[in-house]
Write a protein that holds these residues in place. Structure first.
Motif, mmCIF file in Angstrom:
data_model
loop_
_atom_site.group_PDB
_atom_site.id
_atom_site.type_symbol
_atom_site.label_atom_id
_atom_site.label_comp_id
_atom_site.label_asym_id
_atom_site.label_seq_id
_atom_site.Cartn_x
_atom_site.Cartn_y
_atom_site.Cartn_z
ATOM 1 N N ARG A 128 0.850 -1.190 0.000
ATOM 2 C CA ARG A 128 0.000 0.000 0.000
ATOM 3 C C ARG A 128 0.885 1.239 0.000
ATOM 4 N NH1 ARG A 128 -2.926 -4.540 -0.518
ATOM 5 N NH2 ARG A 128 -5.142 -4.188 -0.083
ATOM 6 N N PRO A 129 0.617 2.185 -0.901
ATOM 7 C CA PRO A 129 1.486 3.364 -0.969
ATOM 8 C C PRO A 129 1.300 4.281 0.233
ATOM 9 C CG PRO A 129 -0.390 3.639 -2.429
ATOM 10 C CD PRO A 129 -0.455 2.231 -1.906
ATOM 11 N N ASP A 130 2.389 4.858 0.684
ATOM 12 C CA ASP A 130 2.306 5.884 1.719
ATOM 13 C C ASP A 130 1.722 7.147 1.086
ATOM 14 O OD1 ASP A 130 3.722 8.376 3.140
ATOM 15 O OD2 ASP A 130 3.544 6.714 4.566
ATOM 16 N N GLU A 153 -7.224 0.403 0.194
ATOM 17 C CA GLU A 153 -8.200 -0.683 0.050
ATOM 18 C C GLU A 153 -8.044 -1.402 -1.283
ATOM 19 O OE1 GLU A 153 -13.066 -1.365 0.183
ATOM 20 O OE2 GLU A 153 -12.215 0.647 0.321
ATOM 21 N N MET A 154 -7.750 -0.628 -2.338
ATOM 22 C CA MET A 154 -7.621 -1.190 -3.685
ATOM 23 C C MET A 154 -6.365 -0.620 -4.342
ATOM 24 S SD MET A 154 -11.654 -0.943 -4.803
ATOM 25 C CE MET A 154 -11.918 0.545 -3.813
ATOM 26 N N PRO A 155 -5.204 -1.166 -4.022
ATOM 27 C CA PRO A 155 -3.940 -0.590 -4.509
ATOM 28 C C PRO A 155 -3.742 -0.716 -6.015
ATOM 29 C CG PRO A 155 -3.548 -2.697 -3.432
ATOM 30 C CD PRO A 155 -4.985 -2.350 -3.167
ATOM 31 N N ILE A 201 -13.376 -3.101 -10.262
ATOM 32 C CA ILE A 201 -13.383 -4.495 -10.705
ATOM 33 C C ILE A 201 -12.336 -4.709 -11.793
ATOM 34 C CG2 ILE A 201 -14.734 -6.287 -11.854
ATOM 35 C CD1 ILE A 201 -17.239 -5.109 -10.558
ATOM 36 N N ALA A 202 -12.456 -3.948 -12.873
ATOM 37 C CA ALA A 202 -11.622 -4.182 -14.053
ATOM 38 C C ALA A 202 -10.132 -4.052 -13.752
ATOM 39 C CB ALA A 202 -12.021 -3.210 -15.164
ATOM 40 N N ASN A 203 -9.736 -2.994 -13.059
ATOM 41 C CA ASN A 203 -8.311 -2.784 -12.781
ATOM 42 C C ASN A 203 -7.731 -3.906 -11.930
ATOM 43 O OD1 ASN A 203 -8.351 0.885 -12.493
ATOM 44 N ND2 ASN A 203 -8.582 -0.458 -14.262
ATOM 45 N N GLY A 204 -8.563 -4.549 -11.128
ATOM 46 C CA GLY A 204 -8.092 -5.661 -10.311
ATOM 47 C C GLY A 204 -7.694 -6.875 -11.120
#
Length: 356
Positions: A128-130, A153-155, A201-204
């Motif tokens: 997870r990015p800072d 939540e969704m990196p 959804i798609a990017n995951g």
């Protein structure tokens, strides 16, 4: 201001209701299926009376609350249809159209819930990015914390809906560039907000949120099938299938995934996918129907009911690029019933399935 007592739609016959999510408003809005006499029923936004004869949209903050409201109202609306004095054939046709419309809405919702949870699960171990490390266009600097919370939540996101100004929500979209920097904000209307929602959804699955949504979900189904095959190794699934077999069930269907028992050759349980034909697309599932398998195709077209009330038996087939399905010997044709499981079954099973 429009008054409820002046609204012409109040005399329309509502056949069913079901909620849908509007990302721009971050709320679930109820839609209603309206009778159009000789024409097919249509979905529209549901309006309800407010205080002092006002009109307001029927909306809910949570998915569960909205679905519960729909499930409470639909039996009442269904009973009203059953009580109508009309030609029995026409009534049955109308009931089938209602079932078809509701099933389509429910299947869509269940499928996208499964896909979202699976997208998040695929990236559960991603770094997870800072917030301070995010590269932002100067115009997007004020959205740093908002964006960081979403990436926590969704990196995997490449598109995000952000924004709040003067205590009122005004949304914008920011895009992740090839250089790893987030773009300046672009004003978000309904369509842009929907793009950002689909990105979850798609990017995951490393897919674009702006591509044709139907084709994107078809690709995700292909990606998920190997995962579904892994389910056969889980003790809980083996127990579920053993219990089904003991009841005489050879086909279990949930959220587009089919557990299929193949007695020929000692193969046992395997995983297939549901499919459709031109006639069966979006049709009402014939839950009491059977599937006649004359080949070893990997796709299953479930039994369905035409709008004229004609029941059509299910069958197996291959996809368009699979070649001809290996035929069964006529002595080995099988006609079997199937069990339809709630979409939450597959969501739960995928949740138990660890990644290697």
């Amino acid at each position: 201001m429009l008054k409820w007592s002046e609204l012409k739609r109040t005399s329309d016959i509502v056949l069913a209701v079901w909620p849908h999510y509007r990302p721009l408003h971050e709320r679930w809005f109820m839609q209603e299926l309206v009778d159009k006499d000789e024409l097919p029923p249509v979905w529209r936004e549901r309006m309800v009376p407010g205080e002092n004869d006002t009109v307001r949209a029927d909306h809910y903050p949570e998915r569960e609350t909205a679905i519960a409201a729909a499930q409470a109202l639909n039996p009442v609306l269904s009973a009203a249809v059953s009580a109508r004095t009309m030609d029995p054939v026409a009534k049955r046709s109308l009931e089938l159209k209602i079932d078809k419309a509701l099933q389509a809405k429910q299947r869509l919702l269940e499928e996208e819930v499964l896909m979202l949870r699976e997208a998040q699960r695929r990236h559960a171990d991603d770094a997870r990015p800072d917030p301070s490390s995010l590269k932002l266009a100067p115009e997007s600097e004020r959205y740093r914390q908002d964006l960081a919370e979403q990436l926590a939540e969704m990196p995997y996101l490449k598109v995000a809906k952000v924004g709040r100004s003067n205590s009122r929500w005004t949304y914008a979209l920011v895009f992740l560039g090839l250089d790893g920097a987030w773009s300046k904000p672009y004003h978000a209307g309904e369509k842009a907000a929907l793009t950002a929602e689909r990105a979850k959804i798609a990017n995951g699955f490393d897919l674009s949120a702006t591509a044709h949504w139907g084709k994107t979900k078809a690709r995700i189904r292909q990606i998920l099938l190997p995962r579904a095959n892994q389910l056969l190794q889980m003790a809980s699934v083996q127990r579920l299938l053993a219990e089904a077999l003991a009841r005489g069930d050879h086909v279990l269907v949930s959220n587009g995934i089919v557990f299929w028992y193949e007695p020929e050759g000692g193969i046992g349980w395997q995983v297939k996918s549901t499919s459709s034909t031109k006639d069966s697309e979006g049709a009402t599932i014939w839950k009491e129907g059977t599937i006649l398998s004359t080949n070893h195709g990997r796709l299953v077209v479930l039994p369905y009911i035409k709008e004229n009330g004609e029941p059509i038996r299910g069958h197996t087939k291959n996809g368009p690029n699979d070649g001809r399905a290996l035929p069964r010997h006529p002595d080995h044709y099988v006609e079997i019933p199937f069990s339809l499981y709630d979409g939450d079954l597959m969501i739960g099973l995928f949740g138990e399935l660890p990644y290697e």
